[in-house]
Design a protein around this motif. Structure first.
Motif, mmCIF file in Angstrom:
data_model
loop_
_atom_site.group_PDB
_atom_site.id
_atom_site.type_symbol
_atom_site.label_atom_id
_atom_site.label_comp_id
_atom_site.label_asym_id
_atom_site.label_seq_id
_atom_site.Cartn_x
_atom_site.Cartn_y
_atom_site.Cartn_z
ATOM 1 N N GLY A 240 0.820 -1.048 0.088
ATOM 2 C CA GLY A 240 -0.190 -0.099 0.048
ATOM 3 C C GLY A 240 0.839 1.270 -0.202
ATOM 4 O O GLY A 240 0.264 2.425 0.125
ATOM 5 N N GLN A 241 2.086 1.082 0.142
ATOM 6 C CA GLN A 241 2.935 2.355 0.319
ATOM 7 C C GLN A 241 3.196 2.942 -1.086
ATOM 8 O O GLN A 241 3.118 2.179 -1.975
ATOM 9 C CB GLN A 241 4.362 1.857 0.717
ATOM 10 N N LYS A 242 3.238 4.300 -1.128
ATOM 11 C CA LYS A 242 3.187 5.169 -2.485
ATOM 12 C C LYS A 242 4.756 5.437 -2.652
ATOM 13 O O LYS A 242 5.544 6.285 -1.946
ATOM 14 C CB LYS A 242 2.416 6.465 -2.321
ATOM 15 N N TYR A 243 5.414 4.853 -3.603
ATOM 16 C CA TYR A 243 6.765 5.376 -3.923
ATOM 17 C C TYR A 243 6.792 6.720 -4.506
ATOM 18 O O TYR A 243 5.881 7.071 -5.466
ATOM 19 C CB TYR A 243 7.311 4.175 -4.845
ATOM 20 N N ALA A 244 7.860 7.501 -4.406
ATOM 21 C CA ALA A 244 8.292 8.759 -4.855
ATOM 22 C C ALA A 244 9.462 8.409 -5.503
ATOM 23 O O ALA A 244 10.206 7.430 -5.352
ATOM 24 C CB ALA A 244 8.259 9.658 -3.782
ATOM 25 N N GLU A 245 10.176 9.344 -6.246
ATOM 26 C CA GLU A 245 11.256 9.476 -6.853
ATOM 27 C C GLU A 245 12.278 9.805 -5.779
ATOM 28 O O GLU A 245 13.004 10.801 -6.053
ATOM 29 C CB GLU A 245 11.238 10.112 -7.919
ATOM 30 N N SER A 246 12.241 8.897 -4.639
ATOM 31 C CA SER A 246 13.380 9.420 -3.740
ATOM 32 C C SER A 246 14.707 9.029 -3.860
ATOM 33 O O SER A 246 15.153 8.362 -4.686
ATOM 34 C CB SER A 246 12.771 8.495 -2.537
ATOM 35 N N ASN A 247 15.593 9.547 -2.985
ATOM 36 C CA ASN A 247 17.002 9.521 -2.968
ATOM 37 C C ASN A 247 17.312 8.262 -2.155
ATOM 38 O O ASN A 247 18.768 8.485 -1.972
ATOM 39 C CB ASN A 247 17.575 10.864 -2.868
ATOM 40 N N LYS A 248 16.734 7.698 -1.682
ATOM 41 C CA LYS A 248 17.068 6.767 -0.474
ATOM 42 C C LYS A 248 16.269 5.553 -0.719
ATOM 43 O O LYS A 248 15.108 5.534 -0.852
ATOM 44 C CB LYS A 248 16.642 7.207 0.796
ATOM 45 N N LYS A 249 16.819 4.077 -0.764
ATOM 46 C CA LYS A 249 16.246 2.847 -1.066
ATOM 47 C C LYS A 249 16.905 1.956 0.253
ATOM 48 O O LYS A 249 18.255 1.962 0.336
ATOM 49 C CB LYS A 249 16.302 2.274 -2.331
ATOM 50 N N ILE A 250 15.970 1.147 0.648
ATOM 51 C CA ILE A 250 16.223 0.140 1.787
ATOM 52 C C ILE A 250 16.100 -1.377 0.948
ATOM 53 O O ILE A 250 14.978 -1.553 0.712
ATOM 54 C CB ILE A 250 15.601 0.255 3.004
ATOM 55 N N PHE A 251 17.087 -1.979 0.776
ATOM 56 C CA PHE A 251 17.110 -3.198 -0.080
ATOM 57 C C PHE A 251 16.928 -4.212 0.774
ATOM 58 O O PHE A 251 18.047 -4.349 1.495
ATOM 59 C CB PHE A 251 17.955 -3.456 -1.255
ATOM 60 N N VAL A 252 15.941 -5.152 1.088
ATOM 61 C CA VAL A 252 15.903 -6.027 2.124
ATOM 62 C C VAL A 252 15.883 -7.290 1.426
ATOM 63 O O VAL A 252 15.127 -7.555 0.738
ATOM 64 C CB VAL A 252 14.742 -5.852 2.922
#
Length: 282
Positions: A242-254
């Motif tokens: 349900g999260q809305k992604y944005a063109e963010s500058n941070k990513k947590i890869f799990v």
């Protein structure tokens, strides 16, 4: 996902596989037996496991957390067909068609491997995994080498999770497109990987002196090869709770283990247009 449930299923698989692989070795061979064509033992084990799982009704509580439902959906053939809205809409790069149950092939997702992957923008999004109010989830199969993403769209209707549609998109159309393009190169090119390590790199991992305790520290980029974990490539997964992604500058890869409870987190940040690995938690 519920580790104990998966452990039970694994135990069933192992026992079944052993039975078909060795259960008849003590029988004396005969001319009649030698003319029979045996089905591969691993196929028999898989088929038998699916049959056993199909005979066990999914607990009602599994519809509360999507992860619990998804495990049952991916492992139980009867349940899967009941939880798909047929005719199912399939949007293949803009070309839409509706398929009936006879055209559907059992989808196991990542259940035939030991782990799955997730991509988040921040820690707050990670908490959605345990949110029982979530009613819309998208499971993504990301084909890095084929440049497309296959999305399975689930909605919870009247308290029951249902697969509503399947959508194919090109990777550049995905909200994580910039990161996915970077990650594809990161796992495939060791030289590029070294250039993408931030200086310094935050590290949390098991102590070399005591595997039951963790240590926090800082690594220099040149130390990366000694600590670099094996990362999945080619095909990875993501689940949008349900999260809305944005063109963010941070990513947590799990990278999350299915039956062993292990988890690894890699935090990336885009600095001056280039993605860098800032933190590794093992």
């Amino acid at each position: 996902m519920r580790r104990i449930t998966f452990a039970v299923i694994l135990a069933i698989l192992v026992v079944t596989a052993c039975f078909f692989a060795t259960g008849c070795t003590e029988k004396k061979s005969s001319g009649t037996d030698s003319t029979m064509t045996a089905k591969p033992s691993d196929t028999l084990a898989t088929d038998t496991m699916e049959t056993l799982i199909s005979e066990v009704p999914m607990p009602k509580a599994a519809d509360e957390l999507f992860d619990d439902f998804l495990f049952n959906f991916a492992a139980n053939r009867k349940l899967q067909f009941r939880r798909i809205k047929f005719p199912l809409l399939v949007d293949r790069f803009g070309k839409k068609q509706a398929i009936d149950a006879t055209k559907w092939k059992m989808e196991h997702f990542f259940m035939k491997q030991d782990f799955y992957t997730l991509i988040f923008d921040n820690v707050r999004q990670m908490n959605l995994v345990k949110d029982t109010t979530v009613s819309h989830v998208v499971v993504e199969k990301i084909y890095l080498n084929r440049d497309y993403v296959k999305q399975y769209v689930f909605d919870r209707d009247d308290g029951k999770w249902m697969l509503d549609r399947v959508v194919f998109n090109r990777m550049h159309e995905n909200n994580n497109s910039s990161f996915l393009k970077f990650y594809q190169a990161f796992v495939a090119d060791t030289a590029f990987q070294m250039k993408s390590i931030h200086d310094p790199l935050e590290f949390t991992g098991p102590s070399p002196d005591n595997e039951f305790t963790n240590i926090d520290g800082i690594l220099a980029p040149e130390q990366w090869p000694s600590f670099a974990p094996e990362l999945p490539g080619g095909l990875i997964y993501n689940i949008l709770y349900g999260q809305k992604y944005a063109e963010s500058n941070k990513k947590i890869f799990v990278v999350r283990g299915i039956s062993n409870g292990l988890e690894m987190q890699l935090t990336f940040k885009r600095i001056k247009g280039n993605w860098k690995l800032l933190k590794l938690i093992m």
